[in-house]
Write a protein that holds these residues in place. Structure first.
Motif, PDB file in Angstrom:
ATOM      1  N   ASP A 332       0.863  -1.188   0.000  1.00  0.00           N
ATOM      2  CA  ASP A 332       0.000   0.000   0.000  1.00  0.00           C
ATOM      3  C   ASP A 332       0.894   1.231   0.000  1.00  0.00           C
ATOM      4  O   ASP A 332       1.853   1.309   0.772  1.00  0.00           O
ATOM      5  N   THR A 333       0.557   2.198  -0.842  1.00  0.00           N
ATOM      6  CA  THR A 333       1.334   3.432  -0.914  1.00  0.00           C
ATOM      7  C   THR A 333       0.398   4.635  -0.884  1.00  0.00           C
ATOM      8  O   THR A 333      -0.527   4.736  -1.701  1.00  0.00           O
ATOM      9  N   TRP A 334       0.649   5.518   0.070  1.00  0.00           N
ATOM     10  CA  TRP A 334      -0.069   6.787   0.151  1.00  0.00           C
ATOM     11  C   TRP A 334       0.877   7.914  -0.235  1.00  0.00           C
ATOM     12  O   TRP A 334       2.047   7.911   0.150  1.00  0.00           O
ATOM     13  N   SER A 335       0.357   8.866  -1.005  1.00  0.00           N
ATOM     14  CA  SER A 335       1.154  10.034  -1.386  1.00  0.00           C
ATOM     15  C   SER A 335       0.352  11.304  -1.143  1.00  0.00           C
ATOM     16  O   SER A 335      -0.847  11.366  -1.443  1.00  0.00           O
ATOM     17  N   PHE A 336       1.020  12.289  -0.575  1.00  0.00           N
ATOM     18  CA  PHE A 336       0.431  13.599  -0.332  1.00  0.00           C
ATOM     19  C   PHE A 336       1.348  14.622  -0.988  1.00  0.00           C
ATOM     20  O   PHE A 336       2.564  14.609  -0.768  1.00  0.00           O
ATOM     21  N   GLY A 337       0.760  15.497  -1.794  1.00  0.00           N
ATOM     22  CA  GLY A 337       1.619  16.433  -2.500  1.00  0.00           C
ATOM     23  C   GLY A 337       0.923  17.715  -2.895  1.00  0.00           C
ATOM     24  O   GLY A 337      -0.279  17.921  -2.655  1.00  0.00           O
ATOM     25  N   MET A 338       1.702  18.579  -3.531  1.00  0.00           N
ATOM     26  CA  MET A 338       1.194  19.867  -3.990  1.00  0.00           C
ATOM     27  C   MET A 338       1.917  20.265  -5.267  1.00  0.00           C
ATOM     28  O   MET A 338       3.128  20.052  -5.413  1.00  0.00           O
ATOM     29  N   ARG A 339       1.147  20.823  -6.183  1.00  0.00           N
ATOM     30  CA  ARG A 339       1.698  21.390  -7.416  1.00  0.00           C
ATOM     31  C   ARG A 339       1.461  22.901  -7.384  1.00  0.00           C
ATOM     32  O   ARG A 339       0.354  23.357  -7.084  1.00  0.00           O
ATOM     33  N   TYR A 340       2.516  23.655  -7.720  1.00  0.00           N
ATOM     34  CA  TYR A 340       2.420  25.115  -7.759  1.00  0.00           C
ATOM     35  C   TYR A 340       2.875  25.583  -9.131  1.00  0.00           C
ATOM     36  O   TYR A 340       4.055  25.466  -9.479  1.00  0.00           O
ATOM     37  N   ASP A 341       1.934  26.104  -9.919  1.00  0.00           N
ATOM     38  CA  ASP A 341       2.252  26.604 -11.263  1.00  0.00           C
ATOM     39  C   ASP A 341       2.734  28.043 -11.151  1.00  0.00           C
ATOM     40  O   ASP A 341       1.962  28.993 -11.280  1.00  0.00           O
ATOM     41  N   PHE A 342       4.024  28.191 -10.912  1.00  0.00           N
ATOM     42  CA  PHE A 342       4.590  29.515 -10.700  1.00  0.00           C
ATOM     43  C   PHE A 342       4.954  30.213 -12.001  1.00  0.00           C
ATOM     44  O   PHE A 342       5.337  31.389 -11.997  1.00  0.00           O
ATOM     45  N   HIS A 343       4.804  29.503 -13.129  1.00  0.00           N
ATOM     46  CA  HIS A 343       5.166  30.039 -14.436  1.00  0.00           C
ATOM     47  C   HIS A 343       4.264  29.367 -15.467  1.00  0.00           C
ATOM     48  O   HIS A 343       3.845  28.210 -15.276  1.00  0.00           O
ATOM     49  N   PRO A 344       3.922  30.042 -16.570  1.00  0.00           N
ATOM     50  CA  PRO A 344       3.063  29.427 -17.590  1.00  0.00           C
ATOM     51  C   PRO A 344       3.607  28.120 -18.161  1.00  0.00           C
ATOM     52  O   PRO A 344       2.835  27.292 -18.668  1.00  0.00           O
ATOM     53  N   SER A 345       4.924  27.898 -18.045  1.00  0.00           N
ATOM     54  CA  SER A 345       5.521  26.691 -18.605  1.00  0.00           C
ATOM     55  C   SER A 345       6.257  25.848 -17.579  1.00  0.00           C
ATOM     56  O   SER A 345       6.997  24.930 -17.951  1.00  0.00           O
ATOM     57  N   ALA A 346       6.067  26.154 -16.300  1.00  0.00           N
ATOM     58  CA  ALA A 346       6.812  25.417 -15.277  1.00  0.00           C
ATOM     59  C   ALA A 346       5.983  25.266 -14.014  1.00  0.00           C
ATOM     60  O   ALA A 346       5.160  26.128 -13.677  1.00  0.00           O
ATOM     61  N   ALA A 347       6.192  24.139 -13.334  1.00  0.00           N
ATOM     62  CA  ALA A 347       5.478  23.857 -12.085  1.00  0.00           C
ATOM     63  C   ALA A 347       6.446  23.303 -11.056  1.00  0.00           C
ATOM     64  O   ALA A 347       7.273  22.431 -11.368  1.00  0.00           O
ATOM     65  N   PHE A 348       6.327  23.812  -9.834  1.00  0.00           N
ATOM     66  CA  PHE A 348       7.079  23.266  -8.708  1.00  0.00           C
ATOM     67  C   PHE A 348       6.211  22.237  -8.011  1.00  0.00           C
ATOM     68  O   PHE A 348       5.018  22.460  -7.784  1.00  0.00           O
ATOM     69  N   LYS A 349       6.798  21.097  -7.619  1.00  0.00           N
ATOM     70  CA  LYS A 349       6.046  20.036  -6.959  1.00  0.00           C
ATOM     71  C   LYS A 349       6.801  19.538  -5.728  1.00  0.00           C
ATOM     72  O   LYS A 349       8.036  19.463  -5.732  1.00  0.00           O
ATOM     73  N   VAL A 350       6.024  19.177  -4.719  1.00  0.00           N
ATOM     74  CA  VAL A 350       6.582  18.528  -3.538  1.00  0.00           C
ATOM     75  C   VAL A 350       5.647  17.382  -3.186  1.00  0.00           C
ATOM     76  O   VAL A 350       4.428  17.525  -3.245  1.00  0.00           O
ATOM     77  N   GLN A 351       6.210  16.215  -2.859  1.00  0.00           N
ATOM     78  CA  GLN A 351       5.392  15.032  -2.580  1.00  0.00           C
ATOM     79  C   GLN A 351       6.055  14.168  -1.529  1.00  0.00           C
ATOM     80  O   GLN A 351       7.259  13.915  -1.569  1.00  0.00           O
ATOM     81  N   LEU A 352       5.234  13.715  -0.571  1.00  0.00           N
ATOM     82  CA  LEU A 352       5.667  12.756   0.430  1.00  0.00           C
ATOM     83  C   LEU A 352       4.930  11.453   0.188  1.00  0.00           C
ATOM     84  O   LEU A 352       3.695  11.415   0.181  1.00  0.00           O
TER      85      LEU A 352
END
Length: 375
Positions: A332-352
């Motif tokens: 079993d795998t759980w993932s919690f994360g967030m995507r931040y579209d800080f630019h029209p062509s780029a996204a920052f992501k963080v995931q645990l």
């Protein structure tokens, strides 16, 4: 890699400077990611508790050209950090528009196993730090052959059908070791129905699987010597029939995003377990920020019947049982994360991500962050 990219630039410049030849379009994508496990002895997706930036980082350039008269060509050059950024052609195919609804591709292209198969390496195309590994785990994802695309409308839905035939030849990991393999007569296809906010997809493929697993050569020789040739044939991969079935649904409406996929993979007359896996993921957009949660289940049933034919007093029994049971999995795998579209062509992501092995009760946790971009 540097020489290869220079060569591509020179070629493109020569082509575009000659009006007698077609213009070449160049675009690409990249991922710069770092990750580390949170426990001293944890390992997950190739990461350890040492911060690592190469495992999932990559850079890719795609070249395409419309040659006119319904003919076009596409090639994709990719360099992955896990391979020391050694640039290789991932795709290289020509396309011919047979009619308004039918298109033919021929060459090397991505096998449409999954919803995100065409964008498997384009991290910007999805919210997660990576596609759910429990489902997206087939050891190869490209093939050499032909593919037919059919696109039309059914009521208010768009219908996309892809039919493929071809083969794959390359390395496949067997018990942690790369082994030369041939996957021949890959036959099947996918069908997706979609509208602006809902899509449903189904895929099915068949193939003959042969893997030269040299690590098993001593064991197979011993089994044949002691009269257990039938057991040896059940372990080995020798033109064995493999099947893949996949089903998926996705929802994207009123800033809510939900995706689920299920897959079943089997290879008859081999020691590979029958693999069942699925994931469910839900996210919510808040302007440029999308938090999400996902759950993955990997349930692989080992083929214990293979070694039942060996009497308990035979020393080979323990070795064969260990090989067969090594394919068993319940994770079993759980993932919690967030995507931040800080630019029209780029996204920052963080995931645990937290993965639990239900047989050993071990848990591995991985923290990943980075940037996915397209250009």
């Amino acid at each position: 890699m540097k020489k290869t990219l220079i060569g591509l630039v020179v070629t493109a410049a020569c082509v575009t400077s000659n009006t007698a030849l077609a213009e070449v379009n160049i675009n690409g994508f990249a991922s710069i990611k770092g990750g580390m496990t949170t426990g001293k002895d944890d390992t997950l997706y190739g990461y350890t508790n040492d911060l690592e930036f190469k495992e999932e980082s990559l850079f890719a350039v795609q070249l395409s050209s419309d040659l006119g008269e319904k003919l076009s060509v596409t090639a994709q050059l990719m360099a992955k950090g896990a391979n020391d950024y050694d640039a290789k052609f991932a795709w290289a195919f020509l396309s011919y528009q047979l009619s308004d609804n039918w298109r033919l591709n021929a060459g090397r292209f991505r096998i449409p196993f999954y919803k995100y198969s065409d964008y498997l390496d384009v991290g910007y195309a999805f919210d997660w730090a990576r596609t759910p590994r429990a489902v997206y785990d087939v050891e190869f994802d490209t093939m050499d052959g032909i593919s037919f695309y059919h696109s039309t409308s059914i009521a208010d839905m768009t219908s996309n059908i892809q039919l493929v035939y071809g083969a794959y030849e390359g390395d496949i990991s067997v018990s942690g070791a790369l082994s030369r393999s041939k996957v021949q007569d890959v036959t099947g296809g996918s069908w997706e129905l979609s509208n602006d906010w809902l899509s449903a997809r189904v895929a099915y493929f068949m193939a003959d699987v042969t893997i030269n697993a040299t690590a098993f050569t001593p064991l197979l020789s011993a089994l044949n010597t002691f009269g257990f040739g039938a057991v040896a044939r059940e372990i080995d991969f020798n033109e064995d029939e493999g099947t893949f079935f996949g089903f998926g649904l996705s929802y994207d409406r009123n800033n809510w995003v939900a995706v689920t996929e299920y897959t079943n993979v089997k290879v008859k007359n081999s020691y590979m377990a029958d693999r069942d896996a699925y994931f469910v993921s839900v996210g919510r957009r808040f302007d440029s920020i999308t938090p999400y949660i996902s759950y993955e289940k990997d349930d692989d049933v080992s083929k214990s019947a293979i070694y039942k034919a060996i009497p308990p007093q035979v020393p080979l029994l323990a070795t064969v049982a260990a090989v067969v049971e090594s394919q068993r999995a319940d994770r079993d795998t759980w993932s919690f994360g967030m995507r931040y579209d800080f630019h029209p062509s780029a996204a920052f992501k963080v995931q645990l991500s937290s993965a639990k092995d239900n047989y050993t009760l071990e848990k591995d946790r991985l923290l990943t962050m980075g940037v996915d971009l397209v250009f």
